[in-house]
Design an enzyme around this catalytic site. Structure first.
Site, PDB file in Angstrom:
ATOM      1  N   ASP A  70      -6.101  -7.527  -0.836  1.00  0.00           N
ATOM      2  CA  ASP A  70      -6.449  -8.601  -1.760  1.00  0.00           C
ATOM      3  C   ASP A  70      -5.205  -9.472  -1.920  1.00  0.00           C
ATOM      4  O   ASP A  70      -4.091  -8.957  -2.064  1.00  0.00           O
ATOM      5  CB  ASP A  70      -6.815  -8.029  -3.140  1.00  0.00           C
ATOM      6  N   SER A 124       3.887  -8.111  -4.168  1.00  0.00           N
ATOM      7  CA  SER A 124       4.523  -8.033  -2.859  1.00  0.00           C
ATOM      8  C   SER A 124       3.713  -8.759  -1.809  1.00  0.00           C
ATOM      9  O   SER A 124       2.797  -9.509  -2.129  1.00  0.00           O
ATOM     10  CB  SER A 124       4.768  -6.584  -2.460  1.00  0.00           C
ATOM     11  N   HIS A 139      -4.548  -2.088   3.699  1.00  0.00           N
ATOM     12  CA  HIS A 139      -5.414  -1.417   4.665  1.00  0.00           C
ATOM     13  C   HIS A 139      -5.188  -1.939   6.082  1.00  0.00           C
ATOM     14  O   HIS A 139      -4.559  -2.976   6.284  1.00  0.00           O
ATOM     15  CB  HIS A 139      -6.876  -1.614   4.259  1.00  0.00           C
TER      16      HIS A 139
END
Length: 301
Positions: free
Chosen positions: A117, A260, A173
């Site tokens: 995201d 980050s 991911h």
């Protein structure tokens, strides 16, 4: 540009929206004052500061910050794998897992998906990074990767950047299926990747702590997957098994407290980024995406 004027494109609606800036007054102090700039430099170069902040966010008392944070930044708690009262600290909530169906993975072996995201910029050609030169100093891929030979493989390739804000889901991911090598760590500082800071200095990517994983796949070749640490992010945690075959969409790891960035590098003629992402990026607008959405397709001549 004022701290409250950061704009992005909501990919699901196609509308330009205003980002919910966290600590905008403090960021303006760091950017616009001489004392602030000096203090910012000292703090970011001192890992002790980041560790102390991270430690504080693991204290049980911080669990009382969770509900106000969720409300203020409109976080969809229904997606979380656990209810709010199950989180023992703010950091526990920060690294939360989501329900299995919260992020559907775009199917197709020829499709690369968004790894996290966040707010995305894509560069079909590394030459497009000239948009982000600061004081005539170009972005250095060699410095970023810490390996001249590896940098040469991607010098004519493509790049995608996903900037995670503190209110985002902070597990990252795999964007493709393939064999994932063991990560290589490059030690560095923890400068902020706050959008206002990033506009002033794109070179923070070559200065911050980061980890590089090479993923080898049939369709996309060797993809360099780079996690970049940021201010108040004490560590990058990898949860996958190096050297093993990984599925697209499988969890790779997570960031501890803070915001980050994830960077993907592709070799030449390996990916065609989705047209909407390319168009918005060319305008200097980030596109806010969810993990598992289409990032681009395999390049076929």
């Amino acid at each position: 540009m004022a701290a409250r004027e950061m704009l992005y494109v909501n990919r699901e609606t196609g509308k330009v929206e205003q980002e919910r800036i966290i600590c905008s007054s403090l960021v303006k102090f760091f950017i616009e004052t001489r004392i602030g700039r000096a203090l910012y430099s000292v703090l970011c170069k001192n890992s002790l500061f980041s560790r102390i902040v991270g430690w504080c966010q693991r204290l049980r008392v911080t669990r009382y910050f969770i509900k106000p944070f969720v409300t203020k930044y409109r976080i969809c708690i229904e997606e979380s794998a656990s209810p709010l009262h199950d989180y023992a600290s703010f950091n526990d909530f920060f690294v939360r897992k989501l329900k299995p169906d919260a992020r559907p993975i775009c199917q197709g072996e020829d499709i690369c998906v968004t790894p996290a995201d966040g707010a995305y910029l894509v560069f079909p050609s590394m030459a497009d990074l000239s948009l982000f030169t600061i004081k005539n100093k170009p972005f250095s891929l060699e410095s970023f990767l810490g390996d001249p030979q590896l940098a040469h493989q991607y010098a004519q390739g493509s790049m995608a950047i996903a900037r995670l804000a503190p209110f985002d889901y902070h597990r990252f991911h795999f964007p493709i299926a393939g064999i994932a090598e063991a990560p290589r760590r490059i030690n560095g500082h923890l400068f902020s990747i706050h959008p206002l800071m990033l506009k002033r200095n794109f070179e923070v990517f070559t200065e911050n702590k980061r980890e590089i994983t090479i993923i080898t796949s049939k369709e996309f070749g060797e993809v360099a997957y780079v996690e970049v640490g940021a201010l108040n992010v004490g560590s990058i945690h990898q949860t996958f098994s190096p050297g093993s075959y990984v599925k697209k969409g499988a969890e790779k790891g997570f960031f501890a407290f803070g915001g980050s960035t994830v960077v993907l590098l592709f070799q030449p003629q390996r990916i065609i980024f989705d047209a909407d992402l390319v168009g918005y990026s060319a305008q200097g607008l980030e596109t806010r995406c969810r993990m598992g959405q289409s990032l681009g397709k395999h390049f076929s001549s």
